[in-house]
Enzyme design. Sequence first.
Site, PDB file in Angstrom:
ATOM      1  N   HIS A   1     -18.760  21.454  11.762  1.00  0.00           N
ATOM      2  CA  HIS A   1     -17.357  21.170  12.065  1.00  0.00           C
ATOM      3  C   HIS A   1     -16.442  22.132  11.316  1.00  0.00           C
ATOM      4  O   HIS A   1     -16.872  22.874  10.424  1.00  0.00           O
ATOM      5  CB  HIS A   1     -17.017  19.711  11.693  1.00  0.00           C
TER       6      HIS A   1
ATOM      7  N   CYS B   1     -10.543  21.265  13.984  1.00  0.00           N
ATOM      8  CA  CYS B   1     -11.769  20.527  14.350  1.00  0.00           C
ATOM      9  C   CYS B   1     -11.971  20.451  15.859  1.00  0.00           C
ATOM     10  O   CYS B   1     -13.025  20.804  16.382  1.00  0.00           O
ATOM     11  CB  CYS B   1     -11.741  19.137  13.727  1.00  0.00           C
TER      12      CYS B   1
ATOM     13  N   HIS C   1     -10.590  13.267  13.571  1.00  0.00           N
ATOM     14  CA  HIS C   1     -11.488  14.374  13.282  1.00  0.00           C
ATOM     15  C   HIS C   1     -12.693  14.291  14.216  1.00  0.00           C
ATOM     16  O   HIS C   1     -13.098  13.201  14.633  1.00  0.00           O
ATOM     17  CB  HIS C   1     -11.952  14.323  11.821  1.00  0.00           C
TER      18      HIS C   1
END
Length: 443
Positions: free
Chosen positions: A418, A355, A406
């Site tokens: 993402h 990420c 994240h």
Amino acid sequence: MKKRVLTALLTCSLALTTVATPGVVLAEDFDQQIEQKSDEINQLQDQQASLQAEIEALEGKVADINAQAQELVAKQEKLSEQTEQIEQQIKDLKERIEKREEKIREQARDVQVNGTDTSIVSAVLNADSLTNAISRVQAMNTIVGANNDLVEQQKADKKAVEDKKADLQVKQEEIQKNQGVLESQKGELLSSQANLDVKKADLASQQATKQSEKDAIVEQKKEAEEEAARVAEQERLAEQARKAAAEAEEAKAAEEATTSESVSTPASETRTTTPSSSTNTPQSTNTPTSSTSGGNNGGSTSNGGGQTTTPSVEEPAKPSVPAPSPSGGSVTSIAMKYIGVPYVWGGKTPNGFDCSGFVAYVYNEATGANFPSYTVSLEAMGSVIPVSQAQAGDLFFWGSRGASHHVALALGGGSYIHAPQPGQSVTTQTVSNWAPDFAVRIN
């Protein structure tokens, strides 16, 4: 006459000593410098060996963190598979529930439209015979039993759906917890790598310094050898001059002796001639003395030119100030190019992203800056804003501030792009599907 010869020899010897002494002193000085530099080089080599041991220890720690991270990635992949199975089971249960509800609704509509009375009393009263009444009662019992079973099954399935949802929530929370652990370990890994880079840079600097000092020593040695050769040449020329002066003095003395024997000269004239010979003697010895003086001056100049010059060390270049962030559209258009790139923990290139590696790579490509590939570090790249105010190019974070696990890149309109998790690829999603906890606008 012998006294004059000895005087000339003594004068030449003193001149030769004057020439030779500085060269000897200079050679000894360089020998001391070379020995000192050799000691310093040995010390640097010892320090390098110590630094290498530290580097190997850091590399071992990095390997351990990578191994732990891979174990967590494997667990996370299993959890993701289980989550997908649970979601499929929930979907199947919902479909069965909808079908049963549709049947119940059809029965209700049939009663309303056709006026069908499904009570047992009505069935008996409307029967033509006892046999017909019994058949109707049995049929009614069957229908009622089926309906009751259908309702009970409906209740059981609904409860199963609720249980599956609760189980799914637990699984998702566990996944998020693992993601937080992964990000924390990733931060430690990046820190260890940074320390490793510092150690390596320090080692390279010391190696460069050592090489520079070695080159300086070699150059000094070369200059010392050249100086020694020059002094030796001066000695050779001085020796030649000394021998020539001695030979000239001897020849002149022999000539005077021959003249005295062949010609009878009054004593007064002889005494007059003798001073003339004495007067010429120093003139003949002046030649090597003048040469010696010139050699001595040359030695002093060479000695000044052979002094050790400490090599300069350039200061490290200061990092350039990052360029202003481009428009959100520019960043997001670059991000969309990488849809489909597989998730790889620690990945920072189009061969595989995690990420934070994905977000950092996109911003680095768009700005030419050096964004960090760690969620917590990315938090510090801008100002926190409400999620509802996020625009294209802003960052979405999951988890608490300072401990996010994240990150995604906002596309605008409540959507984002993402690198989700192991087993998946770079994709787009909406905040209604998975809502972030906070947003950051890049400064």
